[in-house]
Design an enzyme around this catalytic site. Structure first.
Site, PDB file in Angstrom:
ATOM      1  N   LYS A   1       0.849  -1.120   0.014  1.00 25.38           N
ATOM      2  CA  LYS A   1      -0.037   0.117  -0.154  1.00 25.38           C
ATOM      3  C   LYS A   1       1.042   1.164   0.067  1.00 25.38           C
ATOM      4  O   LYS A   1       1.939   1.338   0.712  1.00 25.38           O
ATOM      5  CB  LYS A   1      -0.839  -0.046   1.268  1.00 25.38           C
ATOM      6  CG  LYS A   1      -1.930   1.032   1.470  1.00 25.38           C
ATOM      7  CD  LYS A   1      -2.876   0.789   2.379  1.00 25.38           C
ATOM      8  CE  LYS A   1      -4.005   2.071   2.569  1.00 25.38           C
ATOM      9  NZ  LYS A   1      -4.870   1.933   3.794  1.00 25.38           N
TER      10      LYS A   1
ATOM     11  N   SER B   1      -9.926   2.492   2.680  1.00 27.46           N
ATOM     12  CA  SER B   1      -8.798   3.001   1.838  1.00 27.46           C
ATOM     13  C   SER B   1      -8.102   2.155   0.933  1.00 27.46           C
ATOM     14  O   SER B   1      -7.424   2.537   0.279  1.00 27.46           O
ATOM     15  CB  SER B   1      -8.171   3.965   2.720  1.00 27.46           C
ATOM     16  OG  SER B   1      -7.132   3.572   3.643  1.00 27.46           O
TER      17      SER B   1
ATOM     18  N   SER C   1     -10.359   0.358   7.083  1.00 20.84           N
ATOM     19  CA  SER C   1      -9.704   0.290   5.710  1.00 20.84           C
ATOM     20  C   SER C   1      -8.940  -1.096   5.309  1.00 20.84           C
ATOM     21  O   SER C   1      -8.746  -1.019   4.247  1.00 20.84           O
ATOM     22  CB  SER C   1      -8.671   1.435   5.673  1.00 20.84           C
ATOM     23  OG  SER C   1      -9.218   2.671   5.659  1.00 20.84           O
TER      24      SER C   1
END
Lengths: 82, 494
Positions: free
Chosen positions: B80, B160, B184
């Site tokens: 990420k 997210s 998330s």
């Protein structure tokens, strides 16, 4: 922010603030505000210079590597003294 | 020949160790999938195929030399783009950090490389991890590989960690890192039919992760199944003196401890999560989950989490408050974007830089956060929210006196379409209703696939555990996984 952006955002912010108002109705008598979600004691590291070389000193070039304006080993900023 | 990109982390690791295929072949297979899907899914901000190959070659060489192999030897993963990676652009999906090349490596990513993993690239996300649909990224929306049956509308991969969820579901990587502040990891995992676990707050070091809300942020793995999550989490977790809230505890052997036998375990069903007007398919998946856990030997009891309805408003005070403080560092001086209008002074430069560098959702949260921390309103908003947070944590403590884990849906609905909720921030926030309470209480929580809804989209079930009991969470997840028989994957249209 531009006036246009503010015109758009003000009602959104008001809506969010109206919504969080509901917290005021919770009875919190005698309740402490949370400071640590998992109980943990803050540690002290050994009082030595450069205990961790990665976060210690003598890393000027690495620190400045991403500066938008680095000059003479310093961060460059617009004039701040009138 | 087997499609290497369809293998799990455990299967890749075993195949490389046994010599059934090389780590380089695995990296090549995933590199190809990453490149082929980029235009359609936009899951990556930066692809790093060479790094994946170099890591693979090191593993192949180590194996040839008879050296011991790491826990993730030969497994390429997605990172990420919230984790600082040495000399590889790290943006948090923001314009203000565009071009930022960290001169250090985050603790979690370093641990993964030390375990033998390689990096396929940096995964897209909501800007500064603020969002539930991956529509706030400066680098464009991530598109879910899933589509509703008979429909080509673009769906949200969740947020997210939407790049992570889309990439794992589309077989662009066997596993990815995620971070979870209010859901998330779990919400995107649920939206894409994969598995993700947020460990106890403090298990994974936050050092080198771009900060959003420091008292909530926690890294965790996203992968195809429970075992892979256990393998990844073991590599990611561990004490780090560079993070003041890092837990100084040994890392349990979660993979070795996996067991789907829940005899003697008690599963709590929180009655406040059964809301009026609940989606019928979600309600059914929850009932299925209860039946599966009973079948695995668990006893099921009703529990109460009375302050559940206040979790979201408390979260949307606490998280923006912390964000407004954390994001004060982006000033155009030390790194990232600088916008210096002609003749501007320092203050004007700060303002211009932040106006140009932050997206709308980030600005919204900075403004809310600054407001609730301002002198006149601090007690009414922030202190009150922190007290409510204590009550939410008490709710869980009291529930866990009657049960070992809690079972609930991960999200109120299956994935929604891109654009469907982005016009109304509040409606988007409400999507986190089931995931935020565990975040506020710092508890381990995971989402596992629970089947498909009537539109052919995945649903997730959430398991919330006691602090430090990731094993209990993983084991309940495994029991569900073994019974749901979830084999669906998105049909390749990209």
């Amino acid at each position: 922010m531009s006036d246009d952006a503010l015109d758009r955002m003000v009602p959104e912010l008001n809506q969010i603030l109206d919504w969080v108002e509901q917290l005021g109705s919770v009875d919190v008598t005698g309740i402490e505000p949370m400071t640590a979600v998992i109980p943990n004691t803050l540690r002290l590291r050994d009082d030595v210079v450069d205990a961790d070389p990665l976060t210690g000193g003598n890393r000027r070039d690495a620190v400045l590597a991403n500066a938008p304006a680095a000059e003479h080993g310093f961060f460059g900023v617009p004039k701040v003294i009138e | 020949m087997t499609d290497l990109a369809d293998l799990t982390v455990a299967a890749i690791r075993a195949g490389v160790a046994q010599g059934s295929f090389t780590a380089r072949e695995v990296a090549e297979a995933f590199n190809a999938n990453v490149a082929a899907a980029q235009d359609a899914l936009n899951a990556f901000i930066v692809a790093t195929p060479e790094q994946a190959l170099e890591a693979a070659d090191r593993v192949d060489a180590a194996r040839a030399a008879g050296q011991p192999l790491g826990k993730l030897a030969g497994v390429p993963i997605g990172m990420k783009d919230l984790f600082a990676t040495f000399d590889v652009q790290t943006t948090a999906a923001s314009h203000i950090l565009e071009g930022f090349r960290p001169q250090y490596e985050s603790t979690v990513s370093q641990k993964l490389w030390d375990a033998g993993a390689g990096m396929l690239g940096k995964l897209n996300l909501d800007q500064f991890a603020m969002g539930s649909s991956n529509e706030t990224s400066y680098f464009g929306n991530v598109v879910s590989p899933w589509r509703r049956a008979g429909d080509t509308a673009q769906l949200a991969p969740g947020g997210s960690s939407g790049g992570s969820s889309a990439a794992v579901a589309a077989r662009l990587c066997p596993a990815a890192t995620g971070t979870d502040t209010g859901g998330s990891i779990r919400q995107p995992a649920a939206f894409t039919g994969i598995t993700g676990i947020k460990p106890t707050y403090g298990r994974c070091s936050r050092w080198g992760i771009v900060a959003f809300a420091s008292s909530l942020d926690q890294a965790g793995p996203m992968a195809r199944d429970v075992r892979d999550c256990a393998i990844m989490l073991e590599a990611m977790a561990g004490f780090d003196p560079k993070d003041a809230t890092s837990l100084d505890l040994p890392v349990p052997e979660w993979e070795a401890g996996l067991s789907a036998d829940l005899s003697g375990k008690v599963v709590g069903i929180p009655r406040e999560y059964r809301m009026d007007g609940m989606d019928g398919d979600v309600a059914k998946s929850w009932d299925d989950g209860i039946a599966w856990l009973k079948d695995a030997g668990a006893k099921v009891v009703d529990v109460s989490l009375p302050h559940t309805q206040y979790a979201l408003p408390a979260y949307y005070i606490i998280a923006p408050a912390e964000a407004s403080s954390n994001l004060a560092r982006y000033d155009g001086v030390r790194y990232g974007l600088r916008d210096l209008p002609a003749g501007a002074g320092l203050q004007d430069m700060y303002a211009a830089t932040r106006a140009a560098g932050f997206g709308d959702e980030v600005k919204r949260r900075i403004l809310i956060g600054t407001y609730v921390l301002s002198a006149g309103f601090y007690d009414a908003y922030y202190t009150q929210a922190q007290k409510v947070r204590t009550l939410i944590s008490h709710d869980f403590k009291s529930a866990f006196s009657q049960c070992d884990v809690i079972l609930a849906p991960t999200t109120p609905t299956a994935a929604f379409a891109l654009g469907e909720k982005s016009g109304d921030p509040l409606e988007m926030y409400l999507n986190d209703v089931f995931s935020v309470p565990a975040s506020l209480a710092g508890l381990p929580a995971m989402s596992v696939p629970a089947g498909l809804n009537r539109e052919g989209l995945p649903l997730g079930l959430q398991i919330i555990g006691k602090a430090f009991d990731e094993q209990g969470v993983l084991n309940a997840g495994l029991a569900i996984e073994q019974r749901v028989g979830f084999v669906a994957k998105p049909e390749r249209w990209w």
